[in-house]
Design a protein around this motif. Structure first.
Motif, short mmCIF file in Angstrom:
data_model
loop_
_atom_site.label_atom_id
_atom_site.label_comp_id
_atom_site.label_asym_id
_atom_site.label_seq_id
_atom_site.Cartn_x
_atom_site.Cartn_y
_atom_site.Cartn_z
N LEU A 205 0.81 -1.21 0.00
CA LEU A 205 0.00 0.00 0.00
C LEU A 205 0.85 1.27 0.00
O LEU A 205 0.45 2.29 0.54
N THR A 206 2.02 1.21 -0.64
CA THR A 206 2.89 2.38 -0.72
C THR A 206 2.81 3.04 -2.10
O THR A 206 3.67 3.85 -2.46
N GLY A 207 1.76 2.69 -2.85
CA GLY A 207 1.51 3.32 -4.14
C GLY A 207 0.27 4.18 -4.07
O GLY A 207 -0.10 4.70 -3.01
N ALA A 208 -0.41 4.32 -5.19
CA ALA A 208 -1.59 5.17 -5.25
C ALA A 208 -2.88 4.41 -5.00
O ALA A 208 -3.91 5.02 -4.72
N ALA A 209 -2.85 3.10 -5.09
CA ALA A 209 -4.07 2.29 -4.94
C ALA A 209 -4.27 1.86 -3.49
O ALA A 209 -3.31 1.62 -2.75
N GLY A 210 -5.54 1.77 -3.10
CA GLY A 210 -5.86 1.33 -1.76
C GLY A 210 -6.10 -0.16 -1.68
O GLY A 210 -6.16 -0.86 -2.70
N ALA A 211 -6.28 -0.65 -0.46
CA ALA A 211 -6.46 -2.08 -0.25
C ALA A 211 -7.71 -2.60 -0.96
O ALA A 211 -7.70 -3.70 -1.51
N GLY A 212 -8.77 -1.80 -0.98
CA GLY A 212 -10.01 -2.25 -1.63
C GLY A 212 -9.84 -2.50 -3.11
O GLY A 212 -10.46 -3.41 -3.66
N GLU A 213 -9.00 -1.71 -3.77
CA GLU A 213 -8.76 -1.88 -5.20
C GLU A 213 -7.85 -3.07 -5.47
O GLU A 213 -8.02 -3.79 -6.47
#
Length: 234
Positions: A205-213
Motif C-alpha cells: 500500500l505504498t503506491g496510489a491504490a488502496g487495499a479495496g482496489e
C-alpha cells in the motif's frame, strides 16, 4: 479467504510504489517537471497536469494517472500531446533525464531487508514499466543494485505489465517455477501480471491504490515490503 503461502524461491518486485514510496518520490518529481516544461506558461502547466492526471493544488497524482502503472512510453506520449509536439523521442529524453534525478524515497530501508531475503536463499528481481536504464540508475542510487539478480523494464524485450512475459522471463532466467515466485507490487497491473504468469501475488500500500482496489487480485495485502519477512515466517 487468503491462500496459504507456498514455499517461495523468488520475489519479483515492482519499482515505483513498491521499492520506493510512489507519492513521496514521484509527486515531487512531477511538480518539478511541470514547472520546468511549462516555462512559466500557465496554460501549458495546466495541460501537462491534465495529461498526467496530476492535481496541482494537492501536488499529488490522481488514482487514474498514466504515471502510476503505464509503460514509460505511454507517459511520454501524454506529455508530448500536452506540449503540442510530435517529437516524442525528444520528450522521452527530457523525461528520462528528470526521472534519473527523481528524489527517491525508499518505502523502507532497502538494504537490510533485501540482504535478509537473500540470506534466506531467495532470488530477487525487479520488473518495472519504467525503462531498464532508469531502473538501474535508481537501484544504484539507493545502494541496492547488487542485491538483485534480474532487472527489466518495459523496453527490455519481454513486454510490459500487465502482460506476464517479463515475469516469466525472470522465472526462466533463474530456473524457477512460476508458482514458487511472488510478484510484489502496488498496482493492479502488477497483480494481474502475476496472476497471468501463475505466480503468487503480494500487494503493498505504498503506491496510489488502496487495499479495496488491490485485494481482489492479491493473495495477500501488506502495508509495505518491510512486512515481507514476517509474512514469510507466518
Amino acid at each position: 479467504m487468503k491462500k496459504p503461502v507456498t514455499k517461495l524461491d523468488g520475489l519479483l518486485f515492482d519499482k515505483d510504489g513498491t521499492l520506493f514510496d510512489f507519492h513521496a518520490t514521484w509527486s515531487a518529481w512531477a511538480k518539478g517537471l511541470i514547472v520546468t516544461l511549462a516555462e512559466g506558461r500557465p496554460g501549458v502547466a495546466e495541460a501537462l497536469a491534465a495529461a498526467l492526471e496530476f492535481d496541482l493544488e494537492a501536488e499529488r497524482f490522481r488514482p487514474g494517472s498514466p504515471a502510476i502503472a503505464s509503460p514509460n512510453r505511454e507517459v511520454v506520449a501524454c506529455v508530448a500531446g500536452a506540449l503540442g509536439t510530435a517529437d516524442v523521442d525528444a520528450v522521452e529524453a527530457v523525461l528520462d533525464y528528470h526521472a534519473r534525478h527523481a528524489p527517491l524515497s525508499p518505502a523502507v530501508p532497502l538494504a537490510p531487508l533485501l540482504e535478509g531475503l537473500r540470506a534466506q536463499g531467495l532470488i530477487l528481481g525487479v520488473m518495472t514499466n519504467d525503462s531498464e536504464s532508469t531502473a538501474h540508475v535508481h537501484l544504484k542510487a539507493a545502494g541496492v543494485a547488487e542485491l538483485f539478480d534480474f532487472v527489466a523494464g518495459y523496453d527490455s524485450g519481454y513486454g510490459a505489465k500487465p502482460e506476464p512475459g517479463p515475469l516469466l522471463a525472470f522465472a526462466r532466467a533463474h530456473g524457477l517455477r512460476p508458482g514458487r515466485v511472488a510478484m510484489v507490487g502496488d498496482s493492479t497491473h502488477d497483480l494481474l501480471a502475476g496472476r497471468a504468469a501463475g505466480m503468487q501475488t503480494l500487494a503493498v500500500l505504498t503506491g496510489a491504490a488502496g487495499a479495496g482496489e488491490l485485494a481482489p487480485f492479491a493473495d495477500h495485502v501488506l502495508a509495505h515490503i518491510g512486512e515481507i519477512p514476517d509474512w514469510l515466517a507466518a
